[in-house]
Design a protein around this motif. Structure first.
Motif, mmCIF file in Angstrom:
data_model
loop_
_atom_site.group_PDB
_atom_site.id
_atom_site.type_symbol
_atom_site.label_atom_id
_atom_site.label_comp_id
_atom_site.label_asym_id
_atom_site.label_seq_id
_atom_site.Cartn_x
_atom_site.Cartn_y
_atom_site.Cartn_z
ATOM 1 N N HIS A 114 0.838 -1.189 0.000
ATOM 2 C CA HIS A 114 0.000 0.000 0.000
ATOM 3 C C HIS A 114 0.876 1.242 0.000
ATOM 4 O O HIS A 114 1.794 1.355 0.809
ATOM 5 C CB HIS A 114 -0.906 -0.005 1.238
ATOM 6 C CG HIS A 114 -2.352 -0.015 0.876
ATOM 7 N ND1 HIS A 114 -3.325 0.603 1.616
ATOM 8 C CD2 HIS A 114 -2.994 -0.554 -0.176
ATOM 9 C CE1 HIS A 114 -4.493 0.432 1.032
ATOM 10 N NE2 HIS A 114 -4.336 -0.276 -0.047
ATOM 11 N N SER A 115 0.564 2.167 -0.924
ATOM 12 C CA SER A 115 1.341 3.406 -1.006
ATOM 13 C C SER A 115 0.905 4.387 0.069
ATOM 14 O O SER A 115 -0.123 4.213 0.738
ATOM 15 C CB SER A 115 1.138 4.043 -2.377
ATOM 16 O OG SER A 115 -0.168 4.606 -2.446
ATOM 17 N N ALA A 116 1.685 5.459 0.223
ATOM 18 C CA ALA A 116 1.332 6.510 1.185
ATOM 19 C C ALA A 116 -0.043 7.090 0.875
ATOM 20 O O ALA A 116 -0.840 7.364 1.774
ATOM 21 C CB ALA A 116 2.393 7.611 1.165
ATOM 22 N N GLN A 117 -0.341 7.269 -0.412
ATOM 23 C CA GLN A 117 -1.652 7.825 -0.767
ATOM 24 C C GLN A 117 -2.769 6.828 -0.432
ATOM 25 O O GLN A 117 -3.827 7.213 0.054
ATOM 26 C CB GLN A 117 -1.695 8.189 -2.260
ATOM 27 C CG GLN A 117 -2.913 9.020 -2.632
ATOM 28 C CD GLN A 117 -2.986 9.288 -4.132
ATOM 29 O OE1 GLN A 117 -3.142 8.392 -4.944
ATOM 30 N NE2 GLN A 117 -2.875 10.559 -4.491
ATOM 31 N N ILE A 131 -2.712 4.625 1.976
ATOM 32 C CA ILE A 131 -2.851 4.683 3.436
ATOM 33 C C ILE A 131 -3.614 5.936 3.834
ATOM 34 O O ILE A 131 -4.494 5.907 4.699
ATOM 35 C CB ILE A 131 -1.465 4.646 4.118
ATOM 36 C CG1 ILE A 131 -0.754 3.314 3.832
ATOM 37 C CG2 ILE A 131 -1.594 4.863 5.621
ATOM 38 C CD1 ILE A 131 0.707 3.285 4.272
ATOM 39 N N ALA A 132 -3.290 7.047 3.187
ATOM 40 C CA ALA A 132 -3.925 8.327 3.529
ATOM 41 C C ALA A 132 -5.440 8.248 3.323
ATOM 42 O O ALA A 132 -6.218 8.668 4.203
ATOM 43 C CB ALA A 132 -3.324 9.450 2.691
ATOM 44 N N PHE A 133 -5.867 7.728 2.204
ATOM 45 C CA PHE A 133 -7.316 7.624 1.969
ATOM 46 C C PHE A 133 -7.973 6.715 3.014
ATOM 47 O O PHE A 133 -9.066 7.006 3.495
ATOM 48 C CB PHE A 133 -7.593 7.115 0.553
ATOM 49 C CG PHE A 133 -7.636 8.204 -0.478
ATOM 50 C CD1 PHE A 133 -8.643 9.164 -0.446
ATOM 51 C CD2 PHE A 133 -6.677 8.292 -1.478
ATOM 52 C CE1 PHE A 133 -8.680 10.187 -1.395
ATOM 53 C CE2 PHE A 133 -6.710 9.309 -2.426
ATOM 54 C CZ PHE A 133 -7.717 10.257 -2.384
ATOM 55 N N GLU A 169 -6.947 6.182 6.027
ATOM 56 C CA GLU A 169 -6.944 6.861 7.323
ATOM 57 C C GLU A 169 -8.103 7.857 7.400
ATOM 58 O O GLU A 169 -8.739 8.006 8.451
ATOM 59 C CB GLU A 169 -5.600 7.554 7.553
ATOM 60 C CG GLU A 169 -5.503 8.370 8.828
ATOM 61 C CD GLU A 169 -5.606 7.556 10.112
ATOM 62 O OE1 GLU A 169 -5.702 6.317 10.043
ATOM 63 O OE2 GLU A 169 -5.625 8.178 11.196
ATOM 64 N N VAL A 170 -8.399 8.541 6.307
ATOM 65 C CA VAL A 170 -9.568 9.430 6.278
ATOM 66 C C VAL A 170 -10.834 8.635 6.608
ATOM 67 O O VAL A 170 -11.656 9.049 7.426
ATOM 68 C CB VAL A 170 -9.711 10.118 4.907
ATOM 69 C CG1 VAL A 170 -11.074 10.807 4.784
ATOM 70 C CG2 VAL A 170 -8.594 11.127 4.699
ATOM 71 N N ALA A 228 -15.652 8.635 0.358
ATOM 72 C CA ALA A 228 -14.267 9.016 0.042
ATOM 73 C C ALA A 228 -13.578 7.892 -0.721
ATOM 74 O O ALA A 228 -12.912 8.132 -1.739
ATOM 75 C CB ALA A 228 -13.503 9.339 1.322
ATOM 76 N N ASP A 254 -3.377 -1.523 4.698
ATOM 77 C CA ASP A 254 -2.291 -0.564 4.905
ATOM 78 C C ASP A 254 -1.016 -1.263 5.367
ATOM 79 O O ASP A 254 0.089 -0.842 5.022
ATOM 80 C CB ASP A 254 -2.696 0.492 5.942
ATOM 81 C CG ASP A 254 -3.802 1.394 5.425
ATOM 82 O OD1 ASP A 254 -4.112 1.331 4.228
ATOM 83 O OD2 ASP A 254 -4.361 2.153 6.233
ATOM 84 N N TRP A 265 -6.049 4.583 -10.751
ATOM 85 C CA TRP A 265 -5.068 5.405 -10.020
ATOM 86 C C TRP A 265 -4.961 4.978 -8.563
ATOM 87 O O TRP A 265 -4.111 5.491 -7.836
ATOM 88 C CB TRP A 265 -5.372 6.899 -10.155
ATOM 89 C CG TRP A 265 -6.705 7.358 -9.659
ATOM 90 C CD1 TRP A 265 -7.900 7.254 -10.304
ATOM 91 C CD2 TRP A 265 -6.989 8.021 -8.421
ATOM 92 N NE1 TRP A 265 -8.910 7.798 -9.548
ATOM 93 C CE2 TRP A 265 -8.382 8.283 -8.383
ATOM 94 C CE3 TRP A 265 -6.209 8.423 -7.332
ATOM 95 C CZ2 TRP A 265 -9.012 8.918 -7.303
ATOM 96 C CZ3 TRP A 265 -6.836 9.067 -6.274
ATOM 97 C CH2 TRP A 265 -8.215 9.298 -6.265
ATOM 98 N N ILE A 309 -5.438 15.391 0.853
ATOM 99 C CA ILE A 309 -4.833 14.393 -0.041
ATOM 100 C C ILE A 309 -4.839 14.896 -1.479
ATOM 101 O O ILE A 309 -3.895 14.666 -2.234
ATOM 102 C CB ILE A 309 -5.576 13.047 0.057
ATOM 103 C CG1 ILE A 309 -5.540 12.511 1.491
ATOM 104 C CG2 ILE A 309 -4.957 12.027 -0.899
ATOM 105 C CD1 ILE A 309 -6.384 11.252 1.686
ATOM 106 N N GLY A 368 6.284 7.852 2.170
ATOM 107 C CA GLY A 368 6.337 6.441 1.789
ATOM 108 C C GLY A 368 5.543 5.620 2.787
ATOM 109 O O GLY A 368 4.458 6.004 3.189
#
Lengths: 373, 373
Positions: free
Chosen positions: A180-183, A185-187, A189-190, A223, A286, A318, B226, B239
């Protein structure tokens, strides 16, 4: 349970375990909800495990018991379909941590006789795979002809090949990634914060009052849903089209079609999914980093394996873009594994693997037929 | 208020109005919070209006009164900077609907002597521009040497040129678009639903108890944040790096650095921004479609204008991608307007326009110097 096994036999099993989880906990017993389609060959050589995505379930080719909707991959799995239930014995099980019959936060903790809630141990993709291996033992399936999955299902397929190489003849990995990329993980986490911000979440203890955090979970789903679609697909489907009204309302109702579509996605989701399960499964995603499990080098995950691989990506995805699939294929090549790779064109982004895609059908059918079953 | 006008003189003004809004409402009075830097030339020909983004404010080059942080564009605006306050009279005003001194949902409705809340009229980008025009009248600025803005500020710059072409000599439009896409609307709708799902939102009437819906607003900010960053930028910065711990906790704390970064972004935001203002301004953005205001043809918005345009995009901006800027430039060309266009390289996605970018500095400085002030 239907009469004709080609059309799905909804079942569940309680296995004694214990299952040692990556987090160190011993889980026992281990409930697994699953479906099978078709018949296991006398030599046991025709079994295909289909792995589902984050919010998917075992009803891959049969009606969902809560929503009454058809299976989520009926165009891929069924009599005469690319994963042909006249030919293969198809197994699909609800992942550990989910809420359709497998052990998860909504099931009963035998030690307390209450739902686990957030005391359920955190799980990983590999833990899901280990639970599936226990199910295969129970079903008498020693080696899989193939393991097939899209998105999180593809991660399970990769994890299967890495964890039980001797039990997997071939693996089909669609619209997926080895980490899992940072992006990503970010989604997630939201989404988790949206659930946890809902006062009805109450630390995960909402089961007894039957008053779950549906508002927060709906926001999380909205989201996430955006990430499943491509920008071009959203523009083609909705653009800036207004609802039935002729003009803007100058208010906060859903003026644009894309708004009401997203709201509907959020509301429909909470009827069929448990909020805590959403937390646990996003966490498992994640945490997924197959290279990390193998000394930091992805190729190590596949060293010496005899498994054949088929890796498929979609050009407008994406969430798990083609570059992630390419990294997997590079690692497979470095490990000397047999791997085919194709990027398919689709306007639909990540969701393409669930939608009508004759090219994907052809790729899967051809890859499976090239094997010996 | 500081002594040297080059460093900002925080002010606000109450204009009698009425301001006729696009939604049909007459707003009166109209409060506008603003800052100015530098000195207006005797001929009034050196005024530059800087327009801020969604959650920005008038403190473009001076300390924010609530956070104590430096202005949000100090690298662009100040003595000797590309927008040189030794040379230009720089105005920046808080947009209508925001919460830093301009009329918005948190200000008092004179008819009820209570905060407007959700009874504040829905506003548009053009309404923001009309309020700015009233401010310019008040300040004695007839014609702008330039209007400059990034993101939503760029939309205002476009709207200025379309609405008051005779008052704008040049316009700088950075990382922006002439309309909100379906994906843009979708992300904003998630944010609005997150705010409205917070029980503390209470239909927008949370001011008197001073207990705003901070949890929902933080989730909204996290989701939006994001979209301000590129996938590559997130990967480079975070990362899959864990927090100070060596290993995963197998829990739901912020294990990954990107998680705690996002949580911090959410929490810091709610201290400085009003939740209802977030609803109103995202709505104004979603409603923005400059072509629609001009018979469906974007070029019509700029027909016959004598304004010079400078359009800038960033290659990794996926919120307002280069294709949107290109559409603007095509329309400008079709309208016979003078337009220059450049796509800059940056790893930072949409946020690039706020960050260190010597190329952007050079573009803005050069474009302004080519004008006559």
């Amino acid at each position: 349970m239907s009469v004709d096994p080609r059309y799905g036999t909804g079942r569940s099993v309680t296995l004694p375990g214990p299952l040692r989880l990556d987090g160190g906990v011993l889980l026992s017993p281990v409930d697994i909800g699953y479906e099978t389609y078709g018949t296991l060959a006398p030599d046991g050589g025709n079994a295909i495990l289909v792995c589902h995505a984050l919010t998917g379930d075992q009803h891959v080719a049969s009606e969902h018991p809560r929503t009454g909707k058809p299976g989520w991959w009926t165009r891929m799995v069924g009599p005469g379909k690319p994963i042909d239930t006249d030919r293969y014995f198809v197994i699909c099980s609800n992942v550990l941590g989910s809420c359709l019959g497998s052990s998860g936060p909504a099931t009963i903790n035998p030690a307390t006789a209450k739902p686990w809630g957030m005391s359920f141990p955190v799980i990983t993709i590999r833990d899901m795979v280990r639970a599936q291996a226990m199910l295969l033992d129970h079903l008498g399936v020693d080696k899989l002809f193939a393991v097939v999955g899209g998105s999180m299902g593809g991660m399970q397929a990769l994890s299967w090949a890495a964890t039980f190489p001797e039990r997997v003849a071939s693996a089909v990995v669609i619209a997926s990634a080895a980490r899992h990329s940072a992006q990503n993980i970010a989604f997630h986490e939201v989404g988790r914060q949206a659930v946890m911000a809902d006062p009805k979440w109450r630390g995960g203890d909402y089961y007894e009052d039957n008053d779950p955090p549906v508002a927060g979970l709906a926001v999380a789903r909205m989201a996430a849903h955006i990430t499943y679609l491509s920008e071009a697909g959203l523009t083609a489907k909705f653009g800036r089209k207004l609802q039935s009204r002729e003009t803007k309302t100058f208010g906060f109702d859903a003026d644009f079609q894309v708004e009401s579509y997203l709201r509907h996605q959020g509301l429909a989701f909470v009827d069929r999914f448990d909020a805590n399960s959403y937390l646990y499964i996003t966490r498992a995603l994640d945490y997924f980093d197959l290279a990390e499990e193998h000394g930091g080098l992805l190729a190590n995950a596949f060293k010496g394996a005899d498994t054949r691989f088929c890796v498929v990506s979609f050009d407008t995805d994406w969430l798990y873009p083609t570059s992630e699939s390419r990294s997997v294929v590079h690692a497979l090549n470095a490990a000397g594994a047999r791997a085919s790779f194709v990027e398919l064109k689709s306007p639909f982004g990540h969701d393409a693997f669930l939608l009508e895609s004759p090219e994907l059908d052809r790729v899967v059918r051809g890859f499976l037929q090239a094997g010996v079953a």
